[in-house]
Design a protein around this motif. Sequence first.
Motif, PDB file in Angstrom:
ATOM      1  N   VAL A   1       1.043  -1.635  -0.186  1.00  0.00           N
ATOM      2  CA  VAL A   1       0.171  -0.252  -0.624  1.00  0.00           C
ATOM      3  C   VAL A   1       0.613   1.648  -0.254  1.00  0.00           C
ATOM      4  O   VAL A   1       0.108   2.989  -0.646  1.00  0.00           O
ATOM      5  N   GLU A   2       2.180   1.374   0.342  1.00  0.00           N
ATOM      6  CA  GLU A   2       2.923   2.431   0.887  1.00  0.00           C
ATOM      7  C   GLU A   2       3.469   2.855  -0.064  1.00  0.00           C
ATOM      8  O   GLU A   2       4.134   3.814  -1.091  1.00  0.00           O
ATOM      9  N   ARG A   3       3.649   1.932  -1.209  1.00  0.00           N
ATOM     10  CA  ARG A   3       4.463   1.265  -2.375  1.00  0.00           C
ATOM     11  C   ARG A   3       3.231   2.733  -3.519  1.00  0.00           C
ATOM     12  O   ARG A   3       4.051   3.069  -4.187  1.00  0.00           O
ATOM     13  N   ARG A   4       2.069   1.873  -3.638  1.00  0.00           N
ATOM     14  CA  ARG A   4       1.201   2.357  -4.350  1.00  0.00           C
ATOM     15  C   ARG A   4       0.635   3.859  -3.848  1.00  0.00           C
ATOM     16  O   ARG A   4       0.417   4.993  -4.633  1.00  0.00           O
ATOM     17  N   CYS A   5       0.932   4.403  -2.910  1.00  0.00           N
ATOM     18  CA  CYS A   5       0.699   6.142  -2.781  1.00  0.00           C
ATOM     19  C   CYS A   5       2.098   6.332  -3.345  1.00  0.00           C
ATOM     20  O   CYS A   5       2.233   7.979  -3.152  1.00  0.00           O
ATOM     21  N   PHE A   6       3.256   5.990  -2.900  1.00  0.00           N
ATOM     22  CA  PHE A   6       4.325   6.675  -2.987  1.00  0.00           C
ATOM     23  C   PHE A   6       4.194   7.019  -4.993  1.00  0.00           C
ATOM     24  O   PHE A   6       5.119   7.772  -5.462  1.00  0.00           O
ATOM     25  N   SER A   7       4.231   5.639  -5.402  1.00  0.00           N
ATOM     26  CA  SER A   7       4.073   5.795  -7.261  1.00  0.00           C
ATOM     27  C   SER A   7       2.763   6.860  -7.653  1.00  0.00           C
ATOM     28  O   SER A   7       3.721   7.415  -7.994  1.00  0.00           O
ATOM     29  N   TYR A   8       1.775   7.346  -6.375  1.00  0.00           N
ATOM     30  CA  TYR A   8       1.080   7.943  -7.071  1.00  0.00           C
ATOM     31  C   TYR A   8       1.449   9.690  -6.927  1.00  0.00           C
ATOM     32  O   TYR A   8       1.167  10.470  -7.426  1.00  0.00           O
ATOM     33  N   CYS A   9       2.963  10.109  -5.913  1.00  0.00           N
ATOM     34  CA  CYS A   9       3.377  11.542  -6.023  1.00  0.00           C
ATOM     35  C   CYS A   9       4.078  11.526  -7.678  1.00  0.00           C
ATOM     36  O   CYS A   9       4.977  12.662  -7.839  1.00  0.00           O
ATOM     37  N   ALA A  10       4.010  10.486  -8.018  1.00  0.00           N
ATOM     38  CA  ALA A  10       5.127  10.391  -9.630  1.00  0.00           C
ATOM     39  C   ALA A  10       3.784  11.652 -10.482  1.00  0.00           C
ATOM     40  O   ALA A  10       4.561  12.259 -11.941  1.00  0.00           O
ATOM     41  N   ILE A  11       2.490  11.707 -10.318  1.00  0.00           N
ATOM     42  CA  ILE A  11       1.643  12.146 -10.751  1.00  0.00           C
ATOM     43  C   ILE A  11       1.852  13.522 -10.451  1.00  0.00           C
ATOM     44  O   ILE A  11       1.374  14.793 -11.683  1.00  0.00           O
ATOM     45  N   PHE A  12       2.694  14.467  -9.667  1.00  0.00           N
ATOM     46  CA  PHE A  12       2.985  15.903  -9.901  1.00  0.00           C
ATOM     47  C   PHE A  12       4.268  16.333 -10.479  1.00  0.00           C
ATOM     48  O   PHE A  12       4.848  15.668 -10.689  1.00  0.00           O
ATOM     49  N   PRO A  13       3.794  17.613 -11.193  1.00  0.00           N
ATOM     50  CA  PRO A  13       5.250  18.555 -11.078  1.00  0.00           C
ATOM     51  C   PRO A  13       6.586  18.447  -9.882  1.00  0.00           C
ATOM     52  O   PRO A  13       6.429  18.472  -9.204  1.00  0.00           O
ATOM     53  N   ARG A  14       8.179  18.471 -11.101  1.00  0.00           N
ATOM     54  CA  ARG A  14       8.894  17.943 -10.013  1.00  0.00           C
ATOM     55  C   ARG A  14       9.122  19.262  -9.399  1.00  0.00           C
ATOM     56  O   ARG A  14       8.428  20.495  -9.458  1.00  0.00           O
TER      57      ARG A  14
ATOM     58  N   GLU B   1     -14.473   3.502   8.854  1.00  0.00           N
ATOM     59  CA  GLU B   1     -13.935   4.399   7.931  1.00  0.00           C
ATOM     60  C   GLU B   1     -13.474   5.167   8.538  1.00  0.00           C
ATOM     61  O   GLU B   1     -13.054   6.140   7.662  1.00  0.00           O
ATOM     62  N   GLN B   2     -13.610   5.563   9.630  1.00  0.00           N
ATOM     63  CA  GLN B   2     -12.667   6.613  10.159  1.00  0.00           C
ATOM     64  C   GLN B   2     -11.403   6.417  10.284  1.00  0.00           C
ATOM     65  O   GLN B   2     -10.372   7.044  10.374  1.00  0.00           O
ATOM     66  N   GLU B   3     -10.895   4.664  10.327  1.00  0.00           N
ATOM     67  CA  GLU B   3      -9.946   4.554  10.195  1.00  0.00           C
ATOM     68  C   GLU B   3      -9.079   5.175   9.445  1.00  0.00           C
ATOM     69  O   GLU B   3      -7.832   5.037   9.288  1.00  0.00           O
ATOM     70  N   VAL B   4      -9.452   4.949   7.618  1.00  0.00           N
ATOM     71  CA  VAL B   4      -8.520   5.272   6.795  1.00  0.00           C
ATOM     72  C   VAL B   4      -7.870   6.889   7.422  1.00  0.00           C
ATOM     73  O   VAL B   4      -6.710   6.482   6.759  1.00  0.00           O
ATOM     74  N   GLU B   5      -8.068   7.976   7.366  1.00  0.00           N
ATOM     75  CA  GLU B   5      -7.432   9.035   7.823  1.00  0.00           C
ATOM     76  C   GLU B   5      -6.030   8.571   8.717  1.00  0.00           C
ATOM     77  O   GLU B   5      -4.991   8.901   7.842  1.00  0.00           O
ATOM     78  N   LEU B   6      -6.391   7.809   9.927  1.00  0.00           N
ATOM     79  CA  LEU B   6      -5.393   7.117  10.174  1.00  0.00           C
ATOM     80  C   LEU B   6      -4.524   6.540   9.003  1.00  0.00           C
ATOM     81  O   LEU B   6      -2.981   7.393   9.699  1.00  0.00           O
ATOM     82  N   LEU B   7      -4.937   5.176   8.520  1.00  0.00           N
ATOM     83  CA  LEU B   7      -4.172   3.960   7.758  1.00  0.00           C
ATOM     84  C   LEU B   7      -3.038   5.664   6.999  1.00  0.00           C
ATOM     85  O   LEU B   7      -1.631   5.357   7.042  1.00  0.00           O
ATOM     86  N   GLY B   8      -3.149   6.028   6.703  1.00  0.00           N
ATOM     87  CA  GLY B   8      -3.025   7.341   5.430  1.00  0.00           C
ATOM     88  C   GLY B   8      -1.857   8.103   6.192  1.00  0.00           C
ATOM     89  O   GLY B   8      -0.779   8.322   5.864  1.00  0.00           O
ATOM     90  N   GLN B   9      -1.827   8.658   8.077  1.00  0.00           N
ATOM     91  CA  GLN B   9      -1.169   9.442   8.765  1.00  0.00           C
ATOM     92  C   GLN B   9      -0.125   8.394   8.731  1.00  0.00           C
ATOM     93  O   GLN B   9       1.187   9.104   8.828  1.00  0.00           O
ATOM     94  N   ILE B  10       0.093   6.922   8.680  1.00  0.00           N
ATOM     95  CA  ILE B  10       0.600   5.874   9.136  1.00  0.00           C
ATOM     96  C   ILE B  10       1.645   6.266   7.941  1.00  0.00           C
ATOM     97  O   ILE B  10       2.868   5.691   7.672  1.00  0.00           O
ATOM     98  N   CYS B  11       1.042   5.712   6.891  1.00  0.00           N
ATOM     99  CA  CYS B  11       2.198   5.939   5.424  1.00  0.00           C
ATOM    100  C   CYS B  11       2.445   7.160   5.049  1.00  0.00           C
ATOM    101  O   CYS B  11       4.140   6.815   4.761  1.00  0.00           O
ATOM    102  N   PHE B  12       2.102   7.824   5.631  1.00  0.00           N
ATOM    103  CA  PHE B  12       3.110   9.276   5.043  1.00  0.00           C
ATOM    104  C   PHE B  12       3.921   9.435   5.994  1.00  0.00           C
ATOM    105  O   PHE B  12       5.444   9.468   5.304  1.00  0.00           O
TER     106      PHE B  12
END
Length: 791
Positions: free
Chosen positions: A277-290, A315-326
Amino acid sequence: MTSSDVNVQLKLPDTTSFLDVPVVYGQDNYKKTLIDQLRLSGSSHEDMELKFIPTVGMGGIGKTTLAKNIFNDGEVKTCFKGQRILVCVSQPFEIVKIAKEIIEQLIGQTPTVVGSEALIQRFHESIKGKKFLLVLDDVWTTRNNEWAPLEQVLWSGAAGSRVVVTTRNEKVAKMIGRMHMICLNKLSEADCWSLLSKIAFYGKTEQEREAFAKIGKKVARKCNGLSLAAKTLGSLLRVKKIEEWLDVLERDIWDLENVKEDLFNPLLLSYYDLPSVERRCFSYCAIFPRDYEFDRDDLIQQWIAQGYFKPKKNEQEVELLGQICFENLAERSFFQATEYEHDNWNRSNISCKMHDIVHYFAQYLTMKEYSAVSVFDTEKRVDLNARHLSLTISPVINVPTISISNKTSLHSLMVFYNSSNTYMFPIQFLNLTRLRTLSLSGPLMELPTNIGDLIHLRYLNLSYANNIMQLPPTIGNLLNLQTLRLFWCSITIIPEEVGKLINLRHLYAIQGGDLTWSKSIGELRSLQTLKKVHISPKSENFQLRDFRNLNGLRKIYVTGLGIEEHLEEAEEAKFHKKSALVDLAMEFYGDDTKMETHEIVLETLGPHENLQSLVIARYCGRSFSPSWMMSLVNLRELALQGCHMYETSFPPLGKFPCLESLDIVGSYGLKKLGPEFLGVETDNRASYPSKFTSRALFPKLKLLSIHAPSLCEWVGVPGWKVNGPLKIMPRLESLLLRQCRSLKSLPDFLESTPLERLIIKYSPALQESCQEKTGQDWHKIRHVPNIHLSR
């Protein structure tokens, strides 16, 4: 994926003057050479003139680290006191952008002039006749016609001024000044190991270090002399056991051919060590400009929109999962925190950037799924099969049309602008049936009514869309929408149809002026964030009592408080029952004629004790001691902005056990900070609850900012001694005092704090007393490594 799939240019991210590792390795000789170049020997006319010193080396080798090391050197600070500027140039090379950043750092505020020519003239005036040190980090342009205008303005500085330029292109260095060029080589294996072990061995015993060293030195060889690689591997190994170090050493994942300069090897180690899941989140950042600056919450909301997190409970847990991933990605150096010298005291919004090599690495891995396209032509047809697409629009003369219709596989569409002069392209997004993320922030001309057909949309950003006056009624069809961002756009009304968005979690609508909110917002039971909602006295609009059913709110920014109608409504809002609320900002309305109303409303709006961040703005009550204040045992951040302090003292804020950041801004009427402010009782008032009892006052405070023109006295505790049992602000790191024009002296206890940064601005008497060696307060601050005094 093979190297033939990649065709991306490297580029360094923005730069701040702060070093991420306290000790710099392998650059002593370069530092000595560079400092020699900066000195004024007076032996020649050439030495007294403006000097350009280009520093050249490959990406990741440490050019920026060397520049920041020089920038923060004590001798350099003395030589260029108050006139040191560090600017990340990057691409494209824009003299207007560079000039604006130089002006901001010299005067401490954004220039108000409009237009390129006016800004350049202001730039010229700001440096004319001044001896300065300017560090231009990451210069790419090889065109003399772009460089020459900047150089011409810089020549207006005083004799002895210096310009240090970092670049990875030798052509750039030769264009700027071949004579003083400094070329950086790779770090030695020993220096790579020193840097890596400094990070990896943090918290380990001497016995553990000896056991790890033999393997670690072999791992350090994989860095190939690059400081970035050493830092990345050090972060990776820091939390691993010895058998995991062996696994890192022996893993055979170096399969990519001809990776440019072998920079991706350490990044691959960190990448494959991530959960999927963290690989996917990292890969998503490729869409942003340098060089893009991420807002943590914004990025997490986009990850959630893509469905990357699968909560086990609710569903409230997803925010915490996102913070942990970041946080996990940041700890492994995939993100770099941004930090600014001036006025960056509110840490609620965490921002970061990606190093250029890391960003390029993300694009390398995801080229077929993520596509970032720069549009320069007057006509452009985007015909890509990418699932996630971003367009960076450059200034053009003729407005083209971009057609991305019928891309049924598209999940993300983002449009960025690299200039405020860019015109918004007419964009067609018909039949984008799977779109989950849509960001059209910028000079958007209109929002098509068929946006309501994007039924799977979960994230919509229309910030800075200055030409859109209203949202179409079809916005109510977006039943899956989770995040709606309307920062600084021209929309004047949040329509009633927004009340149909039953899954909306985050609604941001911060404007330059007041915004009319529909009463239907009060029915959005899924809301977690509501910023910046304006309370209206009109019954048909959103009122204070309409908060009563929004019990899932975690972040609230409410404005317009303190009118007569709120005396009755405040109790109905039930802030004290909102146990999920962790971030609250309350902005009041009116002047000292509303004193009593402000006091009652503030008292009635007491939040739950779970609150972690509190902002109170424009409050005009006589008393600033609501009964609930000292019950906030979990409070970490407190900001008082533009409040009129009619009392001479504060509540005992020093008793807050968890407070890390305190910001007192624009507090007119505040005359004294004394023992009561620290939490020491000097009269017969009743004691506060024993749970605040501590050997230290402000035990966890790290950041303190005070802007109080009326403040004339700041004292500590009578009889306090440096080595005594009472500790005051034992963790204080940064102190900013601004426009404290009546304040003449600092409290004695500052000499015992671990203060690392002191900034005093527009406070002449205090600046005089803090002069090095001669000032009466110098003994209190002489241990502070970074002191900035500006008039």
